[in-house]
Design a protein around this motif. Structure first.
Motif, PDB file in Angstrom:
ATOM      1  N   ARG A  49       0.834  -1.210   0.000  1.00 57.65           N
ATOM      2  CA  ARG A  49       0.000   0.000   0.000  1.00 57.65           C
ATOM      3  C   ARG A  49       0.872   1.264   0.000  1.00 57.65           C
ATOM      4  NH1 ARG A  49      -5.215  -0.721   3.897  1.00 57.65           N
ATOM      5  NH2 ARG A  49      -3.647  -0.868   5.535  1.00 57.65           N
ATOM      6  N   LEU A 105      -5.696  -3.238  -1.038  1.00 56.13           N
ATOM      7  CA  LEU A 105      -5.075  -2.087  -1.704  1.00 56.13           C
ATOM      8  C   LEU A 105      -6.106  -0.985  -1.949  1.00 56.13           C
ATOM      9  CD1 LEU A 105      -2.434  -1.058  -3.135  1.00 56.13           C
ATOM     10  CD2 LEU A 105      -3.438  -1.933  -5.242  1.00 56.13           C
ATOM     11  N   SER A 112      -7.278   1.961   0.524  1.00 52.87           N
ATOM     12  CA  SER A 112      -6.543   3.206   0.748  1.00 52.87           C
ATOM     13  C   SER A 112      -6.072   3.857  -0.553  1.00 52.87           C
ATOM     14  CB  SER A 112      -5.324   2.937   1.642  1.00 52.87           C
ATOM     15  OG  SER A 112      -4.458   1.995   1.027  1.00 52.87           O
TER      16      SER A 112
END
Length: 275
Positions: free
Chosen positions: A120, A151, A154
């Motif tokens: 991320r 993923l 965010s």
């Protein structure tokens, strides 16, 4: 020679040739010649990665070519050891310099490496590279459904592509369905299962019927499914054969016969456990 390869429109509006040329496991010293042969045969999409250690060889072939940059689609990938926000930016700069380019068409996180849990942060860095104009299209590779969903919790960008192991022996139906739902294009690496499916009776009989090679039949199957596909070869005759897959079509029955070959056959690592 030029061959008209159809394109897939990605979720950001970019167009990627549906059939490209991969250079996995090609030594750097041989890469320039292989990529030059591919460009001569009509390929315009070239797929490399930092870990392949042949970005310099790819760059030399591109520099020597008279093909306009806008006609080319160049992919490279962030290696696992370089994940994290700052490390991603540094690794990208190194790849860009080795390729000798001003921007990358598609930049992928190579593996999720879930135990590291840095994908991320790496994605945030890639989103910055996109906003800075250094990356035209952002994507991932080898992400499973759980990795994609995490993923996206965010992310401000949805990956345009997920490049995964995919061939008749490993058809990834669940993952492809999620891609379709999210607007992510499916790109197949190891599209011929490193040759492991080319002797299957269904494929050899279809090949004989069409007067094509088993590899051409499998590549045609990928194209008709809507996959992006990146076969690899260093042999000029094979390079040419792999792009000569647009003059015939598989019937519904032939597609169904190949669909029946799915058997969970992985030729590469498992993305849930590779760290």
């Amino acid at each position: 020679m030029t061959t008209s390869v159809p394109t897939i429109t990605l979720n950001n509006g970019a167009r990627i040739p549906q059939l490209g040329f991969g250079v996995f496991q090609v030594p750097d010293a041989e890469t320039t010649e292989a990529v030059t042969s591919a460009l001569d045969a009509g390929y315009r999409s070239i797929d490399t990665a930092a870990i392949y250690a042949n970005e310099v060889g790819v760059g030399k072939a591109l520099a020597a070519s008279d093909i306009e940059r806008g006609e080319l689609f160049i992919t490279t990938k962030l290696w696992n050891a370089d994940q994290g926000y700052d490390a991603t930016l540094t690794a990208f700069d190194a790849s860009l310099a080795k390729l000798g380019l001003e921007y990358i068409d598609l930049y992928l996180i190579h593996w999720p490496t879930p135990a590291r849990d840095l994908y991320r942060e790496s994605w945030k860095a890639i989103e910055k590279l996109v906003s800075d104009g250094l990356v035209r299209t952002a994507g991932v590779s080898n992400f499973q459904p759980a990795h994609l969903r995490r993923l996206l919790e965010s992310a401000s960008l949805v990956p345009a592509v997920n490049q995964i192991e995919l061939h008749p022996g490993l058809q990834q139906n669940e993952l492809r369905a999620l891609h379709a739902e999210l607007g992510i294009a499916t790109e197949a690496w190891s599209p011929l299962a490193q040759g492991a499916v080319l002797g299957d009776d269904a494929i050899t009989s279809i090949a004989a019927h069409h007067g094509k090679s088993p590899a051409q039949v499998v590549l045609r199957w990928h194209l008709q499914l809507g996959n992006i596909v990146i076969p690899k070869s260093v042999t000029p005759t094979r390079i040419g054969e792999n792009i000569d897959v647009f003059g015939f079509a598989l019937t519904d029955d032939e597609m169904a016969a190949i669909a029946a070959l799915d058997r969970g056959l992985r030729t590469g690592p498992d993305p849930d456990t590779l760290n």
